[in-house]
Design an enzyme around this catalytic site. Sequence first.
Site, PDB file in Angstrom:
ATOM      1  N   GLN A   1      10.779   0.087   9.277  1.00  0.00           N
ATOM      2  CA  GLN A   1       9.819  -0.799   8.633  1.00  0.00           C
ATOM      3  C   GLN A   1      10.401  -1.485   7.419  1.00  0.00           C
ATOM      4  O   GLN A   1      11.483  -1.148   6.934  1.00  0.00           O
ATOM      5  CB  GLN A   1       8.574  -0.001   8.245  1.00  0.00           C
ATOM      6  CG  GLN A   1       8.869   1.181   7.322  1.00  0.00           C
ATOM      7  CD  GLN A   1       7.686   2.103   7.153  1.00  0.00           C
ATOM      8  OE1 GLN A   1       7.122   2.202   6.074  1.00  0.00           O
ATOM      9  NE2 GLN A   1       7.330   2.814   8.234  1.00  0.00           N
TER      10      GLN A   1
ATOM     11  N   HIS B   1       8.793  -3.739   3.678  1.00  0.00           N
ATOM     12  CA  HIS B   1       7.638  -4.179   2.907  1.00  0.00           C
ATOM     13  C   HIS B   1       7.936  -5.524   2.235  1.00  0.00           C
ATOM     14  O   HIS B   1       9.072  -5.777   1.812  1.00  0.00           O
ATOM     15  CB  HIS B   1       7.282  -3.162   1.828  1.00  0.00           C
ATOM     16  CG  HIS B   1       7.094  -1.777   2.347  1.00  0.00           C
ATOM     17  ND1 HIS B   1       6.179  -1.464   3.324  1.00  0.00           N
ATOM     18  CD2 HIS B   1       7.710  -0.608   2.032  1.00  0.00           C
ATOM     19  CE1 HIS B   1       6.235  -0.168   3.585  1.00  0.00           C
ATOM     20  NE2 HIS B   1       7.162   0.375   2.821  1.00  0.00           N
TER      21      HIS B   1
ATOM     22  N   GLU C   1       9.134   0.744  -3.680  1.00  0.00           N
ATOM     23  CA  GLU C   1       8.824   2.163  -3.768  1.00  0.00           C
ATOM     24  C   GLU C   1      10.062   2.993  -4.099  1.00  0.00           C
ATOM     25  O   GLU C   1      11.192   2.510  -4.016  1.00  0.00           O
ATOM     26  CB  GLU C   1       8.206   2.651  -2.450  1.00  0.00           C
ATOM     27  CG  GLU C   1       9.088   2.450  -1.236  1.00  0.00           C
ATOM     28  CD  GLU C   1       8.324   2.639   0.067  1.00  0.00           C
ATOM     29  OE1 GLU C   1       7.087   2.522   0.071  1.00  0.00           O
ATOM     30  OE2 GLU C   1       8.984   2.900   1.088  1.00  0.00           O
TER      31      GLU C   1
ATOM     32  N   HIS D   1      13.835   0.476   6.191  1.00  0.00           N
ATOM     33  CA  HIS D   1      13.940   1.905   5.915  1.00  0.00           C
ATOM     34  C   HIS D   1      13.072   2.712   6.872  1.00  0.00           C
ATOM     35  O   HIS D   1      12.184   2.180   7.541  1.00  0.00           O
ATOM     36  CB  HIS D   1      13.524   2.209   4.470  1.00  0.00           C
ATOM     37  CG  HIS D   1      12.096   1.844   4.177  1.00  0.00           C
ATOM     38  ND1 HIS D   1      11.707   0.555   3.883  1.00  0.00           N
ATOM     39  CD2 HIS D   1      10.967   2.587   4.150  1.00  0.00           C
ATOM     40  CE1 HIS D   1      10.402   0.520   3.666  1.00  0.00           C
ATOM     41  NE2 HIS D   1       9.927   1.748   3.824  1.00  0.00           N
TER      42      HIS D   1
ATOM     43  N   ARG E   1       6.117  -3.169  10.694  1.00  0.00           N
ATOM     44  CA  ARG E   1       6.955  -2.385  11.601  1.00  0.00           C
ATOM     45  C   ARG E   1       7.899  -3.311  12.346  1.00  0.00           C
ATOM     46  O   ARG E   1       7.476  -4.246  13.014  1.00  0.00           O
ATOM     47  CB  ARG E   1       6.095  -1.632  12.614  1.00  0.00           C
ATOM     48  CG  ARG E   1       5.228  -0.541  12.027  1.00  0.00           C
ATOM     49  CD  ARG E   1       4.636   0.325  13.140  1.00  0.00           C
ATOM     50  NE  ARG E   1       3.565   1.163  12.610  1.00  0.00           N
ATOM     51  CZ  ARG E   1       2.266   0.935  12.813  1.00  0.00           C
ATOM     52  NH1 ARG E   1       1.888  -0.080  13.570  1.00  0.00           N
ATOM     53  NH2 ARG E   1       1.367   1.721  12.296  1.00  0.00           N
TER      54      ARG E   1
END
Length: 275
Positions: A70, A72, A89, A147, A167
Amino acid sequence: MKKYIYKLSPFFKETIWGWEKWALSCHENGYSFIENGEDNGKKIIDVIEDKNKFPILIKVIKADSVLSVQVHPDDAYSQKHENSSGKTECWYILEAKENASLILGIKKGLNKEELYKIVKKGDIENYLQEINVSKGDFIYIPSGTIHSIKGGIKLVEVQQNSDITYRLYDWGRGRKEHLKKALDVIDYEGKNKGGKIEKFKFIETPYFKIKKINVKEKYKDVSKNGFHSYIVVQGSGIIKCAENVVELNYEDTIYIPRETAYVIKGKMTLLKIAT
């Protein structure tokens, strides 16, 4: 604003690959709750400052099998297409089986068109990069970084307050994939460097700060410029301010409002999260 230490009860979410607990969450997809004092049972969003703009989300994630591959989006893309913030993150490894690994990035030299052909051909697994991890490792994952967490890993995730995930590949499990958007947001050139950081004690991102605190007897602090949050990653003890005392054990998470003086006592290691 009441100078009070709030102990939190997480939102729990089961998944096809394991589970995750949203330990400090003001996100509408899964609120965490207060479990102490007169506000017991309330959503944490009901007592925090700046409740419409709360910047972070803290999770504990347990992967029994591999997550999807995936990526972001950053703030600009996410605000335009999802009406949300982006998602950068960081991970702190709580537990890891022997030879555990993470997927982090793709092989160098690929562009959007090449990766599209690779994914459509079903050959993406041969172009993923992996790193080995063990307990205590810290991994920074800026937006745009491909990641995945592989099985046998438990970690703390500190992230922007967003639930946007694209995804790219899901190992044939039949869930919806988001190929176009994923290809749009990938950092093909590796401008936002992510990776493994050994023996970290402090990291600062544009969105949050994390500091590893080792308490042997006593640690004092004041949340001068904004809230502090802690999650216990080893040991036990207490934290107290003028208003209350909270017992702390493994994985317990607390929220401390701004301008609160407090002291932590015991033998434990915590992650301190602030903005």
